[in-house]
Scaffold this active site. Structure first.
Site, PDB file in Angstrom:
ATOM      1  N   ASP A  50      56.376   5.171  12.638  1.00 38.25           N
ATOM      2  CA  ASP A  50      55.344   5.002  13.660  1.00 38.25           C
ATOM      3  C   ASP A  50      55.981   4.676  15.013  1.00 38.25           C
ATOM      4  OD1 ASP A  50      53.600   5.421  11.670  1.00 38.25           O
ATOM      5  OD2 ASP A  50      52.709   3.411  11.666  1.00 38.25           O
ATOM      6  N   ALA A  51      57.050   3.864  14.956  1.00 38.70           N
ATOM      7  CA  ALA A  51      57.698   3.451  16.204  1.00 38.70           C
ATOM      8  C   ALA A  51      58.295   4.659  16.923  1.00 38.70           C
ATOM      9  CB  ALA A  51      58.781   2.426  15.909  1.00 38.70           C
ATOM     10  N   GLU A  52      58.936   5.546  16.151  1.00 40.50           N
ATOM     11  CA  GLU A  52      59.531   6.744  16.745  1.00 40.50           C
ATOM     12  C   GLU A  52      58.435   7.642  17.328  1.00 40.50           C
ATOM     13  OE1 GLU A  52      62.680   9.798  17.296  1.00 40.50           O
ATOM     14  OE2 GLU A  52      62.367   7.671  17.608  1.00 40.50           O
ATOM     15  N   SER A  99      19.504  25.672  10.534  1.00 41.71           N
ATOM     16  CA  SER A  99      19.377  24.608   9.559  1.00 41.71           C
ATOM     17  C   SER A  99      19.483  25.233   8.169  1.00 41.71           C
ATOM     18  CB  SER A  99      18.029  23.949   9.776  1.00 41.71           C
ATOM     19  OG  SER A  99      17.835  22.966   8.840  1.00 41.71           O
ATOM     20  N   GLU A 130      28.943  23.592  -3.407  1.00 40.17           N
ATOM     21  CA  GLU A 130      29.879  22.623  -2.829  1.00 40.17           C
ATOM     22  C   GLU A 130      29.120  21.401  -2.325  1.00 40.17           C
ATOM     23  OE1 GLU A 130      30.974  25.556   0.296  1.00 40.17           O
ATOM     24  OE2 GLU A 130      30.631  23.884   1.692  1.00 40.17           O
ATOM     25  N   LYS A 132      27.323  18.690  -0.104  1.00 41.31           N
ATOM     26  CA  LYS A 132      26.724  18.642   1.228  1.00 41.31           C
ATOM     27  C   LYS A 132      27.245  17.357   1.863  1.00 41.31           C
ATOM     28  CE  LYS A 132      22.411  19.239   3.652  1.00 41.31           C
ATOM     29  NZ  LYS A 132      22.425  18.120   4.578  1.00 41.31           N
ATOM     30  N   CYS A 426      28.283 -25.076   9.961  1.00 36.69           N
ATOM     31  CA  CYS A 426      29.072 -24.022   9.325  1.00 36.69           C
ATOM     32  C   CYS A 426      29.460 -24.477   7.910  1.00 36.69           C
ATOM     33  CB  CYS A 426      30.324 -23.770  10.171  1.00 36.69           C
ATOM     34  SG  CYS A 426      31.594 -22.839   9.315  1.00 36.69           S
TER      35      CYS A 426
HETATM   36  S1  IVH Z   1      26.605  25.597   5.058  1.00 34.30           S
HETATM   37  C1  IVH Z   1      23.398  28.021   8.114  1.00 34.30           C
HETATM   38  N1  IVH Z   1      27.805  23.684   3.794  1.00 34.30           N
HETATM   39  O1  IVH Z   1      23.842  20.480   6.473  1.00 34.30           O
HETATM   40  C2  IVH Z   1      23.817  26.756   7.579  1.00 34.30           C
HETATM   41  N2  IVH Z   1      26.296  23.072   5.487  1.00 34.30           N
HETATM   42  O2  IVH Z   1      20.982  20.230   6.541  1.00 34.30           O
HETATM   43  C3  IVH Z   1      24.916  26.902   6.548  1.00 34.30           C
HETATM   44  N3  IVH Z   1      26.118  20.660   5.869  1.00 34.30           N
HETATM   45  O3  IVH Z   1      23.369  22.595   9.224  1.00 34.30           O
HETATM   46  C4  IVH Z   1      25.494  25.594   6.348  1.00 34.30           C
HETATM   47  N4  IVH Z   1      27.551  20.071   4.321  1.00 34.30           N
HETATM   48  O4  IVH Z   1      25.515  21.100   9.194  1.00 34.30           O
HETATM   49  C5  IVH Z   1      26.932  23.987   4.747  1.00 34.30           C
HETATM   50  N5  IVH Z   1      28.970  22.095   2.600  1.00 34.30           N
HETATM   51  C6  IVH Z   1      28.104  22.405   3.536  1.00 34.30           C
HETATM   52  C7  IVH Z   1      27.478  21.406   4.303  1.00 34.30           C
HETATM   53  C8  IVH Z   1      26.566  21.785   5.277  1.00 34.30           C
HETATM   54  C9  IVH Z   1      26.731  19.629   5.266  1.00 34.30           C
HETATM   55  C10 IVH Z   1      25.137  20.522   6.956  1.00 34.30           C
HETATM   56  C11 IVH Z   1      25.183  21.646   7.945  1.00 34.30           C
HETATM   57  C12 IVH Z   1      23.771  22.171   7.974  1.00 34.30           C
HETATM   58  C13 IVH Z   1      22.998  20.991   7.480  1.00 34.30           C
HETATM   59  C14 IVH Z   1      21.650  21.359   6.970  1.00 34.30           C
END
Ligand code: IVH
Length: 735
Positions: A50-52, A99, A130, A132, A426
Site C-alpha cells: 500500500d505504501a508503494e 424496467s 441470475e 437480481k 451512561c
Molecule cells: S437485466 C431491460 N439483470 O433491475 C432490463 N437487471 O427492476 C434488463 N437489475 O432495470 C435488465 N439485477 O437495473 C438485469 N441481473 C440483473 C439485474 C437487473 C438488477 C435491475 C436492472 C433493472 C431493474 C428492474
C-alpha cells in the site's frame, strides 16, 4: 524506481507539450496505477505494498498539479474524487433504459415462459437465470476504450450524469484495452453487505440516521454532489446487460459476457443456463438457497432470453422487454419474543438500544439481536419489552424489528424510555448523557468514558489533532488495556518508563503471517512520544486542541473558526459568543435564510463563518457546562495546559480590509500559465471563493486556453469569463 514491466494502454496517448519527460512519466504512472488497481480490486493479487502504491499515487498527483494541461478525467487520481458539482447534468440514453416485469409466484413464471414459447414458436428456449442485484441501475459508456460518461436510469430516456461519482468505484475500469469504438455496459451499482453494515454502524456512532437498506445507501451515496464523499462509500458494480455498441458483433449474452471478462469488467454471477420451465424453476429455487451467501443483497432472480435475435423477435412493451422478467422472492419474516432492550455504548459515545430476541431463524441465519436504532424509532414502532415482534433482514442483510404484533401484547409489556431507564447516565461510565437538537441519538458526553477511551485517545493523537508521534490505534488499545490511560488527558501523566515497557501485539510480516513474539514499545519510541506530548502541551494551538477534544460537531474547520474568536481555551468555557450562537432560535430557519445570525445584535460584528453553526455551539456549551467538561477543565488547569489561539482575529472587518475578492465566487478552467491550485490559493488569499462547477451563483469564470464545457455553460448563464490578466487587475484594483 523498480520497473514492473508496465504497458501503455492505447487510450493513454502522450500529448507532448512543454516537457516530454513529464508527459511520459504521467502516462507511465497512470498506466502503472491502473494496472495495480486492477490487480488489487479485480484479481485480489496485489504486487506492491500500500505504501508503494501511495508513493506512486502522490507522484502522479504532484505531476498532474504542475501540468494541468495533462488533465484526463480517467486518471487514477480521480478515483478519490474530484471537485464537487452544483448539480447533475442530464443526458439522453443511447438506447432506452427500460424496467423489467416482476413475477411473484411460480404460476406467473409459467405464464411468462408460455408467452416466450408462443412468441418464438418454440418448445425449448435458451435462457439464463441470475441474481437480481439490489442496487441502482447504471449505464457506462466507453468510447474508444475510455469511460466517456456514466448515467443513472432517470426516466428511462434521460439520466443523471454521475460520471464523477462512478469514477471513484475502483472495480470499474476507466480504460479498456483494444476496445470497440462504442460499448455501453449496463449494470447495477450496489453496496456489498459487509460495507453496508459497517457504514450503518458508523452512522449510528455519529448519531445519524441509519440507512434502511443497502439500496437506499447506494442511491443516497450516488446522489451526493461531492465525489470525495462518494469515494469513501463502499460501492461496487456488476454488469448485467449490453446497451449500445459499435464495432463488435455479438449474437448472445454469452458473447457479451466473454467481452466483459476480457475487459475485466466485473459481471453478475452465478448464472444458470436453462431451456424449459422446470429448468427455470429449479434455478430459481437453487438461487433462493445460495443468495444468502452472496456478498450483496439480492431480492430476486432475473430470467432472460439468451439469444439477441430471439430478443428482437419478442420485442418490448412500452415499459419493459418481453424477453426478460424478474422473479421476486418474498422477504422472509418471523415472529419472536422481545425479551429485553439493552444499550450498546459506541466508540464515540452514541447509545444504541438493541432488541434482545428469542433466537429465530430468518433468511439463512439465526437472529438473536436487532438494533432498534434510537429512542424515536422505539416510540414510532411502539416497541415494548415482552412484546411479540416481527423480524426480517433489511435488504436481506441486517436483522430488524418490522413491527409489534399488538394482538399478542401481554398486559405487563414495558414501554421503554432510554434516558429514564438509564437514569440519565451512561451505562459504561455513569457520566451524563445528552441528546442534541437535530440529532436522533442519545450520547454519553463524558470525555473520560472508558467505552470511548480508545477512540478518544486515537483521535486526540491523530495527525489533524495533536499529532502525537507513534500513538496510533494499536498503541491506544494497549494503553487502555494495561490501565495506563483511560482518557486522553491521562497521556500527560505517562513516563518514558511506563511507555517503554508497554507490550505490543506481534508485528505482521510482509506475507501477512504473524511473527510469534510480542514487542516492547521501547525507549526510543517512548522518548519520541513523550516529546510529542510536550509539544502538544506547550506548542499546539487552540484550534488543534479543540478538534482533538472530540466534541461532537466540532470538526477542524469549526475549531479554526472558534480559535479565531477566542484567545485561549479557558475563554471558551463561559464564552458569550458561543452562548449567543447556541441560543439562536429556529435553526432550520437559519439554515434556509442565513438571515438571523447576520442580524443578531452581538454576533453580527464577528462575521461568523457558516462552518461554525448553532448545533456546534450547543454541543460545545453543553460540554463545558457538564460535570465531565468541568472535570476536564480542572484537569487541564492542574496540568498547566491552556492552549492559545494562533489566528485570533475576532474583528474580521480588519482582517478582510483590502481584500478585493471578498464575496466573489470563481470557477477555474482551461490551461493557465500556472497550475490551477496556485490560482485557487491566490483567489482565496484575496478573500474570494473557488467552486468546482459553473452555476448562476458563479461571479466569474477564470479561463485559460481551452475552457471547454465550463466556458460554454458560463456564456449561456451570462457569467463573465475573465483571463489571468483581468484577475490580476481585479486583485490590485483598490489596494
Ligand atoms: S437485466 C431491460 N439483470 O433491475 C432490463 N437487471 O427492476 C434488463 N437489475 O432495470 C435488465 N439485477 O437495473 C438485469 N441481473 C440483473 C439485474 C437487473 C438488477 C435491475 C436492472 C433493472 C431493474 C428492474
Amino acid at each position: 524506481m523498480k520497473k514492473r514491466g508496465f504497458f501503455l494502454p492505447a487510450s493513454v496517448s502522450p500529448r507532448y507539450k512543454s516537457s516530454v519527460l513529464f508527459d511520459n512519466r504521467i502516462a507511465e504512472l497512470r498506466a502503472e496505477l491502473t494496472r495495480h488497481n486492477q490487480l488489487y480490486y479485480q484479481d485480489a493479487k496485489p504486487e506492491i505494498s500500500d505504501a508503494e502504491y501511495d508513493r506512486l499515487f502522490r507522484e502522479l498527483e504532484d505531476l498532474e498539479k504542475t501540468n494541468p494541461d495533462q488533465h484526463d478525467p480517467n486518471s487514477p487520481t480521480l478515483r478519490v474524487g474530484g471537485v464537487p458539482l452544483d448539480s447533475f447534468e442530464q443526458r439522453p440514453h443511447l438506447l432506452p433504459m427500460l424496467s423489467i416485469d416482476d413475477l411473484f409466484a411460480e404460476d406467473e413464471v409459467a405464464d411468462f415462459f408460455k408467452r416466450l414459447q408462443k412468441g418464438l414458436g418454440l418448445e425449448k428456449i435458451p435462457l439464463t437465470v441470475e441474481p437480481k442485484i439490489d442496487g441502482v441501475a447504471c449505464s457506462l459508456v466507453y468510447r474508444d476504450g475510455a469511460l466517456d460518461y456514466a448515467l443513472t436510469r432517470g426516466d428511462g430516456t434521460r439520466g443523471d450524469d454521475i460520471s464523477q461519482n462512478v469514477r471513484t468505484i475502483r472495480s470499474i475500469p476507466l480504460t479498456l484495452e483494444n476496445a470497440p469504438p462504442l460499448l455501453e455496459v449496463r449494470g447495477e451499482i450496489f453496496m456489498p453487505s459487509a460495507g453496508f453494515a459497517k457504514l450503518n454502524e458508523q452512522r449510528e456512532e455519529d448519531g445519524l440516521d441509519a440507512f434502511a437498506n443497502p439500496r437506499n445507501a447506494t442511491a443516497g451515496s450516488l446522489k451526493s454532489l461531492d465525489p470525495k464523499a462518494v469515494a469513501a462509500r463502499p460501492l461496487a458494480f456488476l454488469a448485467h446487460g449490453l446497451g449500445a455498441n459499435e464495432g463488435t458483433s455479438m449474437e448472445t449474452e454469452d458473447d457479451f459476457r466473454q467481452l466483459l471478462t476480457r475487459f475485466q469488467i466485473p459481471r453478475n454471477s452465478p448464472i444458470w443456463h436453462v431451456d424449459s420451465l422446470e429448468g427455470i424453476l429449479s434455478a430459481i429455487r437453487e438461487l433462493d438457497v445460495k443468495r444468502h451467501d452472496i456478498a450483496h443483497g439480492t431480492d430476486g432472480a432475473v430470467v432472460k432470453v439468451l439469444d439477441f435475435a430471439q430478443r428482437e423477435t419478442l420485442g418490448f412493451t412500452s415499459r419493459a422487454p418481453r424477453w426478460a422478467a424478474a422473479f421476486k422472492y418474498p422477504s422472509e419474516q418471523k415472529e419472536t419474543l422481545l425479551r429485553d432492550i439493552t444499550i450498546q455504548v459506541g466508540r464515540t459515545g452514541v447509545l444504541t438500544p438493541v432488541a434482545e430476541l428469542e433466537p429465530v431463524f430468518v433468511s439463512g441465519s439465526t437472529v438473536a439481536r436487532a438494533t432498534l436504532h434510537n429512542q424515536e424509532e422505539i416510540e414510532r414502532k411502539d416497541v415494548r419489552i415482552g412484546d411479540t415482534v416481527i423480524v426480517e433482514k433489511a435488504g436481506e442483510i441486517i436483522p430488524s424489528v418490522v413491527q409489534v404484533v399488538l394482538a399478542k401484547r401481554p398486559g405487563d409489556a414495558q414501554p421503554y424510555h432510554l434516558p429514564s431507564v438509564l437514569n440519565h447516565q451512561c451505562p459504561s461510565c455513569h457520566g451524563p448523557i445528552e441528546k442534541a437538537d437535530g440529532f436522533v441519538a442519545w450520547r454519553c458526553v463524558n470525555f473520560e468514558c472508558p467505552a470511548q477511551a480508545v477512540t478518544s485517545i486515537t483521535h486526540f493523537a491523530g495527525r489533524k489533532a495533536l499529532d502525537i508521534d507513534g500513538l496510533g490505534e494499536s498503541v491506544a488499545i494497549k494503553l487502555v488495556e494495561s490501565g495506563l490511560a483511560s482518557s486522553p488527558l491521562d497521556l500527560f501523566t505517562l513516563s518514558v518508563d511506563d511507555l517503554a515497557n508497554l507490550m505490543l501485539d506481534p508485528a505482521k510480516s510482509a506475507d501477512g503471517l504473524t511473527k510469534s513474539k510480542e514487542r516492547r514499545f521501547g525507549e526510543k519510541r517512548a522518548t519520541t512520544l513523550i516529546k510529542s506530548l510536550e509539544r502538544a502541551r506547550t506548542g499546539m494551538p487552540l484550534s488543534r486542541w479543540l478538534f482533538a477534544m472530540g466534541i461532537s460537531q466540532i470538526g477542524d474547520s469549526s475549531a479554526r473558526e472558534l480559535s479565531r474568536l477566542h484567545e485561549k481555551l479557558s475563554d471558551l468555557a463561559g464564552s458569550a459568543i458561543v452562548s449567543d450562537l447556541a441560543d439562536l432560535p429556529d435553526f432550520e430557519e437559519l439554515q434556509k435564510s442565513k438571515r438571523k445570525k447576520e442580524n443578531h445584535p452581538r454576533l453580527q460584528q464577528y462575521k461568523i463563518d457558516d462552518k461554525l453553526g448553532p448545533v456546534a455551539a450547543q454541543n460545545l456549551r453543553a460540554f463545558f457546562q457538564s460535570e465531565a467538561g468541568q472535570v476536564v477543565l480542572a484537569r487541564l488547569t492542574e496540568l498547566g495546559i491552556d492552549p492559545k489561539s494562533d489566528n485570533y482575529a475576532p474583528d474580521p472587518g480588519a482582517a478582510s480590509e483590502g481584500l478585493t475578492l471578498v464575496g466573489k465566487t470563481f470557477v477555474i478552467t482551461g490551461s493557465l500559465s500556472a497550475p490551477r491550485p496556485e490560482y485557487k490559493k491566490l483567489i482565496e488569499a484575496n478573500g474570494g471563493k473557488v467552486s468546482g462547477s459553473v452555476s448562476s451563483k458563479t461571479d466569474f469564470l477564470l479561463s485559460g486556453e481551452g475552457g471547454g464545457s465550463k466556458k460554454t455553460k458560463a456564456e449561456s448563464l451570462n457569467v463573465p469569463v475573465i483571463d489571468e490578466e483581468a484577475l490580476q487587475a481585479m486583485i490590485t484594483s483598490s489596494k
